[in-house]
Design an enzyme around this catalytic site. Structure first.
Site, mmCIF file in Angstrom:
data_model
loop_
_atom_site.group_PDB
_atom_site.id
_atom_site.type_symbol
_atom_site.label_atom_id
_atom_site.label_comp_id
_atom_site.label_asym_id
_atom_site.label_seq_id
_atom_site.Cartn_x
_atom_site.Cartn_y
_atom_site.Cartn_z
ATOM 1 N N CYS A 104 39.511 43.153 50.486
ATOM 2 C CA CYS A 104 39.936 42.128 49.620
ATOM 3 C C CYS A 104 40.470 40.917 50.484
ATOM 4 O O CYS A 104 41.140 41.217 51.342
ATOM 5 C CB CYS A 104 40.778 42.413 48.612
ATOM 6 S SG CYS A 104 39.760 43.715 47.436
ATOM 7 N N CYS A 128 45.428 45.679 46.385
ATOM 8 C CA CYS A 128 46.057 44.542 46.942
ATOM 9 C C CYS A 128 47.418 44.226 46.440
ATOM 10 O O CYS A 128 48.334 43.518 47.149
ATOM 11 C CB CYS A 128 45.277 43.416 46.535
ATOM 12 S SG CYS A 128 43.724 43.193 47.525
ATOM 13 N N GLU A 145 33.092 42.270 53.384
ATOM 14 C CA GLU A 145 32.430 43.285 52.750
ATOM 15 C C GLU A 145 31.485 43.835 53.988
ATOM 16 O O GLU A 145 31.890 43.588 55.262
ATOM 17 C CB GLU A 145 31.442 42.854 51.772
ATOM 18 C CG GLU A 145 32.156 42.300 50.632
ATOM 19 C CD GLU A 145 31.315 41.856 49.448
ATOM 20 O OE1 GLU A 145 30.005 41.730 49.510
ATOM 21 O OE2 GLU A 145 31.869 41.573 48.254
ATOM 22 N N GLU A 170 43.057 39.216 49.657
ATOM 23 C CA GLU A 170 44.742 39.531 49.866
ATOM 24 C C GLU A 170 44.847 40.492 50.809
ATOM 25 O O GLU A 170 46.006 40.068 51.623
ATOM 26 C CB GLU A 170 45.320 39.957 48.384
ATOM 27 C CG GLU A 170 44.921 39.076 47.059
ATOM 28 C CD GLU A 170 43.565 39.385 46.577
ATOM 29 O OE1 GLU A 170 42.560 39.722 47.058
ATOM 30 O OE2 GLU A 170 43.463 39.530 45.314
HETATM 31 N N1 THU Z 1 37.885 41.169 45.589
HETATM 32 C C1 THU Z 1 38.855 40.485 46.480
HETATM 33 O O1 THU Z 1 38.850 40.003 47.528
HETATM 34 N N2 THU Z 1 40.197 40.407 45.822
HETATM 35 C C2 THU Z 1 40.493 40.986 44.526
HETATM 36 O O2 THU Z 1 41.405 40.968 43.990
HETATM 37 C C3 THU Z 1 39.323 41.534 43.556
HETATM 38 C C4 THU Z 1 38.197 41.961 44.308
HETATM 39 C C5 THU Z 1 36.623 41.237 46.386
HETATM 40 C C6 THU Z 1 36.288 42.538 46.640
HETATM 41 C C7 THU Z 1 34.705 42.507 46.792
HETATM 42 O O3 THU Z 1 34.291 41.888 47.942
HETATM 43 C C8 THU Z 1 34.303 41.663 45.823
HETATM 44 O O4 THU Z 1 35.534 40.806 45.643
HETATM 45 C C9 THU Z 1 33.669 41.983 44.449
HETATM 46 O O5 THU Z 1 34.634 43.192 43.929
#
Ligand code: THU
Length: 144
Positions: free
Chosen positions: A59, A100, A50, A61
């Site tokens: 994300c 993703c 983040e 993935e």
């Molecule tokens: N997030 C992921 O890393 N992968 C996903 O497929 C869904 C969401 C993360 C993004 C953000 O840092 C946190 O989860 C909350 O949305």
């Protein structure tokens, strides 16, 4: 990893869970781990990353795929495991977000594979092919 044996689903899930421990998610407090299994047995993991500018979050993935592409991989993606925190939401399996799915499709289409995605929940693993998560995908083949 099992002694010399091929990595199994459970081991890939454990790799994703281990990766999630390093997630940089101070704003959402939602730690995600992703583990990619390639046809040569290699496993590449990623976590969400983040940013103080919230909308710039990456994300897990996407980070894993960026690592793999950045290491020179171009295809061979067999299986993907995605894990989220077990104490958030209703415990149902976490599925890759829309962006993703597209990012995973890039690697999949480069090698002509349709990886199984293990979406991990509290008490359940949902197994779904990437092509079911992202039907009629646009990808590198369209530009060839
Ligand atoms: N997030 C992921 O890393 N992968 C996903 O497929 C869904 C969401 C993360 C993004 C953000 O840092 C946190 O989860 C909350 O949305």
């Amino acid at each position: 990893m099992g002694s010399g044996a091929e990595m199994n689903e459970q081991e890939l899930i454990e790799a994703a869970k281990l990766a999630a421990k390093a997630a940089y998610a101070p704003y959402s407090d939602y730690q995600v781990g992703a583990a990619l299994l390639f046809d040569d047995g290699a496993v590449i993991t990623g976590t969400n990353v983040e940013n103080a500018s919230y909308g710039l979050a990456l994300c897990a993935e996407t980070v894993a795929i960026a690592k793999a592409l950045g290491e020179g991989r171009r295809g061979g993606l067999q299986m993907v495991a995605v894990t989220g925190p077990e104490d958030k939401g209703d415990g149902s399996p976490i599925t890759p977000c829309g962006r993703c799915r597209q990012v995973l499709n890039e690697m999949a289409q480069l090698g002509g594979t349709d990886p199984q995605v293990l979406c991990v929940g509290k008490d359940e693993v949902r197994r779904v092919q990437l092509s079911a998560l992202l039907p009629h995908a646009f990808g590198p083949a369209n530009l060839a």
